[in-house]
Design a protein around this motif. Structure first.
Motif, PDB file in Angstrom:
ATOM      1  N   TRP A   1      10.932  -4.508 -11.558  1.00 45.60           N
ATOM      2  CA  TRP A   1      10.601  -3.997 -12.880  1.00 45.60           C
ATOM      3  C   TRP A   1       9.282  -3.234 -12.839  1.00 45.60           C
ATOM      4  N   SER A   2       8.478  -3.495 -11.846  1.00 43.27           N
ATOM      5  CA  SER A   2       7.204  -2.806 -11.668  1.00 43.27           C
ATOM      6  C   SER A   2       7.378  -1.651 -10.684  1.00 43.27           C
ATOM      7  N   ARG A   3       7.079  -0.449 -11.122  1.00 43.63           N
ATOM      8  CA  ARG A   3       7.172   0.717 -10.254  1.00 43.63           C
ATOM      9  C   ARG A   3       6.256   0.564  -9.045  1.00 43.63           C
ATOM     10  N   GLU A   4       5.038   0.067  -9.291  1.00 44.17           N
ATOM     11  CA  GLU A   4       4.060  -0.057  -8.212  1.00 44.17           C
ATOM     12  C   GLU A   4       4.544  -1.035  -7.139  1.00 44.17           C
ATOM     13  N   LEU A   5       5.109  -2.175  -7.564  1.00 42.56           N
ATOM     14  CA  LEU A   5       5.567  -3.165  -6.606  1.00 42.56           C
ATOM     15  C   LEU A   5       6.762  -2.631  -5.810  1.00 42.56           C
ATOM     16  N   ALA A   6       7.705  -1.993  -6.484  1.00 38.30           N
ATOM     17  CA  ALA A   6       8.875  -1.455  -5.790  1.00 38.30           C
ATOM     18  C   ALA A   6       8.455  -0.465  -4.708  1.00 38.30           C
ATOM     19  N   HIS A   7       7.522   0.419  -5.027  1.00 38.02           N
ATOM     20  CA  HIS A   7       7.068   1.418  -4.051  1.00 38.02           C
ATOM     21  C   HIS A   7       6.244   0.759  -2.946  1.00 38.02           C
TER      22      HIS A   7
ATOM     23  N   VAL B   1      14.594   2.783   6.580  1.00 34.88           N
ATOM     24  CA  VAL B   1      14.804   3.481   5.315  1.00 34.88           C
ATOM     25  C   VAL B   1      14.891   2.462   4.182  1.00 34.88           C
ATOM     26  N   CYS B   2      14.163   2.703   3.102  1.00 32.63           N
ATOM     27  CA  CYS B   2      14.201   1.787   1.950  1.00 32.63           C
ATOM     28  C   CYS B   2      14.148   2.594   0.667  1.00 32.63           C
ATOM     29  N   GLU B   3      15.214   2.517  -0.093  1.00 32.55           N
ATOM     30  CA  GLU B   3      15.326   3.192  -1.386  1.00 32.55           C
ATOM     31  C   GLU B   3      14.614   2.372  -2.457  1.00 32.55           C
ATOM     32  N   VAL B   4      14.059   3.038  -3.463  1.00 36.96           N
ATOM     33  CA  VAL B   4      13.391   2.373  -4.581  1.00 36.96           C
ATOM     34  C   VAL B   4      14.326   2.360  -5.787  1.00 36.96           C
ATOM     35  N   SER B   5      14.425   1.222  -6.449  1.00 38.43           N
ATOM     36  CA  SER B   5      15.298   1.075  -7.613  1.00 38.43           C
ATOM     37  C   SER B   5      14.551   0.361  -8.737  1.00 38.43           C
ATOM     38  N   SER B   6      14.912   0.698  -9.961  1.00 33.53           N
ATOM     39  CA  SER B   6      14.370   0.007 -11.140  1.00 33.53           C
ATOM     40  C   SER B   6      15.381  -0.979 -11.713  1.00 33.53           C
ATOM     41  N   ASP B   7      16.384  -1.355 -10.922  1.00 33.51           N
ATOM     42  CA  ASP B   7      17.501  -2.166 -11.403  1.00 33.51           C
ATOM     43  C   ASP B   7      17.665  -3.455 -10.590  1.00 33.51           C
ATOM     44  N   PRO B   8      16.745  -4.414 -10.740  1.00 31.41           N
ATOM     45  CA  PRO B   8      16.905  -5.680  -9.998  1.00 31.41           C
ATOM     46  C   PRO B   8      18.206  -6.400 -10.326  1.00 31.41           C
ATOM     47  N   VAL B   9      18.615  -6.365 -11.592  1.00 27.51           N
ATOM     48  CA  VAL B   9      19.860  -7.038 -11.985  1.00 27.51           C
ATOM     49  C   VAL B   9      21.038  -6.440 -11.227  1.00 27.51           C
ATOM     50  N   GLY B  10      21.103  -5.113 -11.192  1.00 29.39           N
ATOM     51  CA  GLY B  10      22.208  -4.459 -10.504  1.00 29.39           C
ATOM     52  C   GLY B  10      22.199  -4.701  -9.012  1.00 29.39           C
ATOM     53  N   VAL B  11      21.021  -4.632  -8.384  1.00 25.38           N
ATOM     54  CA  VAL B  11      20.947  -4.829  -6.938  1.00 25.38           C
ATOM     55  C   VAL B  11      21.376  -6.253  -6.573  1.00 25.38           C
TER      56      VAL B  11
END
Length: 362
Positions: free
Chosen positions: A152-158, A170-180
């Motif tokens: 949910w945190s952009r900074e943490l995901a990045h 390779v690691c993609e960034v997502s704003s969807d923890p529920v979906g992942v």
């Protein structure tokens, strides 16, 4: 890194490669001593040397000191063990700035909660992330993977994605923890279904996997997930990797079910925990509580608990008809503009004394 299974060990190796001071916490003092002496996790990841810089400690011992200095805490424990790990973390109080990253691909008993939801309730959502995607442990450390980090945190995901990228993965960034997370759950359930069905026919195996994904997607959307996550690396990408992997625990579990092996005996046969055997039951119950129909997921749960014979499972999969598509009037703005343009052109033709085909009236 909390958890010394194959995936936890592999990620710990990557963290060292990325330049992070890393401590791998395993269940017992005996296992920790073995890892320190052999510099190899022969139990779960044989043939892969542990980097000299990787520290190893036991969860049963004093790990408050490495935790106190942690910027990131990765949790690679089975979902059913996550409440115990969360309680232990809470007692030792990780630093307020530390991000907590779940690597679990299951649901937490008894009510089928997602790991990130459990962690967020205890530590706050802005500190929580999860990792999914096709990441077979051995291949990940030898050739790479296609990870997805969601938060949910952009900074943490990045930040987490940056760590893996620094390790050459390779690691993609997502704003969807529920979906992942739920895509990973759907992948595990579908892999079991494929294993249980493929000897009865590849078409049936494909039908089972697709129907489970469709049913879990409907459930995930109720919880706020994005559909695109399920067709990305965290969903279909991970499913293909799991279904093709010769050592896939979940597909192997399905194959053993088809051979008549009881679910309770499968982990011993496989040599590791098989989360999907417990998660499918929790998933079916959670979907039912949402008031959604999930006949294939529910049938898979009954196949696992032994109440549905294999022939009836296969017959249900082959006969299952997904809900029909909904047809309605097109609402696209482009179609609407085309319709208005045609009407305007017809009016002009009539004004010029022509019919709709362009010919002058007789």
């Amino acid at each position: 890194m909390v958890g010394g299974g194959s995936f936890g060990t592999a990620v710990a190796i990557l963290l060292v490669r990325a330049g992070l001071r890393t401590t791998l916490l395993v269940r017992s003092a005996e296992h920790a001593e073995e890892l320190r002496r052999r510099r190899e996790n022969r139990r779960y990841l044989p043939g892969v040397p542990l980097p000299p810089a990787l520290r190893v400690a036991a969860l049963a011992g004093d790990w408050g000191e490495p935790l106190a200095r942690a910027d990131l805490v990765f949790l690679a424990v089975p979902s059913k063990a996550l409440p115990t790990a969360v309680e232990a973390l809470g007692q030792r109080k990780p630093p307020a700035h530390a991000g907590l990253v779940s690597l679990a691909k299951g649901l937490v008993p008894p009510d089928g909660r997602q790991p990130t939801a459990l962690l967020a309730d205890r530590f706050g959502g802005d500190r929580i992330a999860c990792v999914g995607g096709p990441a077979h442990a051995r291949e990940m450390v030898e050739a790479g993977a296609g990870l997805v980090c969601a938060a949910w945190s952009r900074e943490l995901a990045h930040a987490v994605a940056g760590v893996f990228q620094a390790a050459g993965v390779v690691c993609e960034v997502s704003s969807d923890p529920v979906g992942v997370e739920l895509a990973g759950v759907a992948k595990n359930a579908a892999a079991v279904a494929v294993g249980a069905t493929r000897e009865q026919g590849l078409n049936a195996a494909g039908m089972a996997a697709a129907d489970i994904f469709l049913e879990v997607l409907a459930f995930a959307e109720r919880r706020g997930a994005q559909a695109r996550t399920f067709v990305g690396r965290a969903g279909t990408g991970d499913l293909v990797a799991t279904a093709l992997a010769p050592t896939s625990r979940n597909r192997t579990a399905g194959e053993l079910l088809a051979q008549g092996v009881p679910a309770a005996e499968i982990p011993a046969r496989v040599g590791q925990a098989v989360e999907a055997l417990e998660t499918v039951q929790l998933l079916a119950q959670a979907i039912a509580r949402e008031g959604l129909e999930a006949p294939v997921t529910s049938a898979l749960a009954h196949l696992i608990d032994g109440s549905l014979p294999l022939d009836r499972w296969v017959a249900l999969v082959r006969a299952q008809q997904p809900p029909p598509a909904r047809f309605g009037r097109p609402r696209s703005w482009l179609l609407r503009m085309r319709y208005l343009a045609r009407r305007l052109r017809r009016r002009r033709q009539l004004a010029d004394g022509q019919d709709a085909t362009g010919a002058a009236p007789e």
